[in-house]
Design a protein around this motif. Sequence first.
Motif, PDB file in Angstrom:
ATOM      1  N   GLU A  22       0.818  -1.212   0.000  1.00  0.00           N
ATOM      2  CA  GLU A  22       0.000   0.000   0.000  1.00  0.00           C
ATOM      3  C   GLU A  22       0.853   1.264   0.000  1.00  0.00           C
ATOM      4  O   GLU A  22       0.413   2.319  -0.458  1.00  0.00           O
ATOM      5  N   GLU A  50     -10.160   0.449  -1.057  1.00  0.00           N
ATOM      6  CA  GLU A  50     -10.324  -0.779  -0.274  1.00  0.00           C
ATOM      7  C   GLU A  50     -10.645  -1.973  -1.169  1.00  0.00           C
ATOM      8  O   GLU A  50     -10.270  -3.105  -0.878  1.00  0.00           O
ATOM      9  N   GLY A  54      -8.208  -5.117  -1.086  1.00  0.00           N
ATOM     10  CA  GLY A  54      -8.807  -6.400  -0.738  1.00  0.00           C
ATOM     11  C   GLY A  54      -8.614  -7.465  -1.803  1.00  0.00           C
ATOM     12  O   GLY A  54      -8.806  -8.656  -1.529  1.00  0.00           O
TER      13      GLY A  54
END
Length: 225
Positions: A22, A50, A54
Amino acid sequence: MQARVRPEALLFDLDGTLFQTETLSVPAYERTFADLRREGLWRGPTPPVERFLGSLGLLLDEIWHNVMPEADAATRRRADELLLQHQLAGLQQGEGRLYPGVPDTLQGLAELGCQLFVASNGLEAYVKGVLEATGIARWFTGAYSAGEYQTASKVELVRLLLSRQGLTSAWMVGDRQSDVEAGKHNGLFVVGCDYGGFHQPDELAEADVVIHSFSQLLPLVRQAH
């Protein structure tokens, strides 16, 4: 649970296991969608990050299907190209961090005589770029990626790695269900990594052991015999 035998090799996932993706990929993701809008390939806001995080650990086509299911194949291919460009540029600018303890642990594993490999569903240039930019490439015998070998799953990639390297005893180390499956389907001892935060709680349920920091790996290997 398998008996814990000292492995001749350890196979590592990259994102969420060795590398805090990230710290590199979120800025690259934002820049990718800015470019897609500029090129007229995407309208509206950037899909929630997200959704992207994910999906890490999946093949790239699966990631983009999750992120923008309404997009056509050409847009997804362009997103692949742009994301990689921005990731590599970010690495050159010093973006991206390893998890705490990674260099020292890899050094310790190498001193124990273990061969170290990366097995990642990412693109070849990204995987090798991260290893070089973070300074850990020197500890790895090889880096296997779905992008380079065009494998359809992590199971297939790990099978290929084991066959090409002639390995008979190895551990699989990773943070996603795909890593657990790749290890189990290839008869490996599986170490689940529960510190990256990208997986669902039950994804590591079938791992032989779960670690909560990367530094916990070296004592596990030292204690195996």
